[in-house]
Scaffold this motif. Structure first.
Motif, PDB file in Angstrom:
ATOM      1  N   UNK A 126     -40.220  22.091  23.738  1.00 20.31           N
ATOM      2  CA  UNK A 126     -40.416  20.838  24.527  1.00 20.31           C
ATOM      3  C   UNK A 126     -39.997  20.481  25.682  1.00 20.31           C
ATOM      4  N   UNK A 127     -40.422  21.258  26.617  1.00 17.06           N
ATOM      5  CA  UNK A 127     -39.657  21.808  28.684  1.00 17.06           C
ATOM      6  C   UNK A 127     -39.932  20.605  29.713  1.00 17.06           C
ATOM      7  N   UNK A 128     -39.740  19.730  28.516  1.00 18.87           N
ATOM      8  CA  UNK A 128     -40.310  18.014  29.536  1.00 18.87           C
ATOM      9  C   UNK A 128     -38.666  17.431  29.597  1.00 18.87           C
ATOM     10  N   UNK A 129     -38.123  17.663  28.871  1.00 16.24           N
ATOM     11  CA  UNK A 129     -36.879  16.718  28.619  1.00 16.24           C
ATOM     12  C   UNK A 129     -37.096  16.152  27.407  1.00 16.24           C
ATOM     13  N   UNK A 130     -37.569  16.303  26.532  1.00 12.60           N
ATOM     14  CA  UNK A 130     -38.351  15.361  25.296  1.00 12.60           C
ATOM     15  C   UNK A 130     -39.243  14.525  25.789  1.00 12.60           C
ATOM     16  N   UNK A 131     -39.744  14.734  26.952  1.00 10.93           N
ATOM     17  CA  UNK A 131     -40.625  13.301  26.818  1.00 10.93           C
ATOM     18  C   UNK A 131     -42.215  13.656  26.285  1.00 10.93           C
ATOM     19  N   UNK A 132     -42.693  15.288  26.117  1.00  8.93           N
ATOM     20  CA  UNK A 132     -43.452  15.405  24.932  1.00  8.93           C
ATOM     21  C   UNK A 132     -44.879  15.297  25.674  1.00  8.93           C
ATOM     22  N   UNK A 133     -44.455  16.306  26.893  1.00 11.20           N
ATOM     23  CA  UNK A 133     -45.706  15.562  28.138  1.00 11.20           C
ATOM     24  C   UNK A 133     -45.822  17.061  28.769  1.00 11.20           C
ATOM     25  N   UNK A 134     -44.914  18.339  28.144  1.00  6.93           N
ATOM     26  CA  UNK A 134     -45.132  19.386  28.805  1.00  6.93           C
ATOM     27  C   UNK A 134     -44.677  21.170  27.857  1.00  6.93           C
TER      28      UNK A 134
ATOM     29  N   UNK B  85     -49.083  16.996  30.232  1.00  2.23           N
ATOM     30  CA  UNK B  85     -49.202  17.477  31.550  1.00  2.23           C
ATOM     31  C   UNK B  85     -49.290  19.008  31.272  1.00  2.23           C
ATOM     32  N   UNK B  86     -48.786  19.768  30.448  1.00  5.93           N
ATOM     33  CA  UNK B  86     -48.343  20.898  30.926  1.00  5.93           C
ATOM     34  C   UNK B  86     -48.694  21.972  29.524  1.00  5.93           C
ATOM     35  N   UNK B  87     -49.255  22.932  29.332  1.00  9.40           N
ATOM     36  CA  UNK B  87     -49.285  23.813  28.240  1.00  9.40           C
ATOM     37  C   UNK B  87     -48.827  24.953  28.649  1.00  9.40           C
ATOM     38  N   UNK B  88     -48.274  25.960  28.197  1.00 11.68           N
ATOM     39  CA  UNK B  88     -48.507  27.307  28.537  1.00 11.68           C
ATOM     40  C   UNK B  88     -47.857  28.326  27.407  1.00 11.68           C
ATOM     41  N   UNK B  89     -48.882  28.223  26.805  1.00  8.09           N
ATOM     42  CA  UNK B  89     -48.945  29.728  25.741  1.00  8.09           C
ATOM     43  C   UNK B  89     -49.110  31.051  26.396  1.00  8.09           C
ATOM     44  N   UNK B  90     -48.402  31.808  24.937  1.00  8.16           N
ATOM     45  CA  UNK B  90     -48.285  33.237  25.197  1.00  8.16           C
ATOM     46  C   UNK B  90     -48.851  33.452  23.791  1.00  8.16           C
ATOM     47  N   UNK B  91     -49.501  34.289  23.300  1.00  5.20           N
ATOM     48  CA  UNK B  91     -50.314  34.467  22.043  1.00  5.20           C
ATOM     49  C   UNK B  91     -49.829  36.173  22.196  1.00  5.20           C
ATOM     50  N   UNK B  92     -49.814  36.883  21.082  1.00  6.12           N
ATOM     51  CA  UNK B  92     -49.386  38.423  20.165  1.00  6.12           C
ATOM     52  C   UNK B  92     -50.106  37.983  19.278  1.00  6.12           C
ATOM     53  N   UNK B  93     -50.889  39.467  18.172  1.00  2.20           N
ATOM     54  CA  UNK B  93     -51.196  39.408  17.423  1.00  2.20           C
ATOM     55  C   UNK B  93     -49.898  39.797  16.676  1.00  2.20           C
ATOM     56  N   UNK B  94     -50.218  39.249  15.129  1.00  2.00           N
ATOM     57  CA  UNK B  94     -48.769  40.323  13.870  1.00  2.00           C
ATOM     58  C   UNK B  94     -48.058  41.978  15.089  1.00  2.00           C
ATOM     59  N   UNK B  95     -49.260  42.634  14.757  1.00  6.13           N
ATOM     60  CA  UNK B  95     -47.764  43.731  15.971  1.00  6.13           C
ATOM     61  C   UNK B  95     -47.587  43.635  16.889  1.00  6.13           C
TER      62      UNK B  95
END
Length: 104
Positions: A44-52, A86-96
């Motif tokens: 949670x990069x929003x400071x705990x408010x659950x928005x980023x 407000x904001x969502x930043x995913x990084x996606x990887x396969x197990x390999x």
């Protein structure tokens, strides 16, 4: 001086997160269930408010998919949740890919 809408205390931040219902734990549970994710790390990069949030998601379902296709898969799995934050930043990887990253 506070920013409009920003929680000033941890208690306020928890109350806001509880109101929206979106937490790192709820996002993790949904991703593990819907994407068969073997590893999910959400911050949670929003400071705990659950928005980023930023996330590292490891799933075999990402195999043979480019970055855009992986993000679409994640966004589809979290359609309701993403609409509420407000904001969502995913990084996606396969197990390999994840194993290679851990080994370097």
């Amino acid at each position: 001086m506070s920013t409009a809408g920003a929680a000033e205390t941890d208690t306020e931040a928890a109350a806001v997160a509880n109101t929206s219902g979106i937490t790192a734990q709820s996002l993790t549970a949904t991703l593990k269930e819907k994407l068969e994710a073997s590893h999910v790390d959400i911050n949670d990069i929003s400071g705990g408010c659950g928005q980023a949030f930023e996330a590292m998601i490891v799933s075999p379902l990402f195999a043979k998919k480019n970055t855009l296709a992986r993000h679409r898969l994640v966004n589809s799995a979290l359609r309701t949740e993403i609409a509420a934050i407000h904001a969502w930043t995913p990084k996606c990887m396969t197990p390999e890919e994840w194993e290679q990253k851990q080994g370097s």
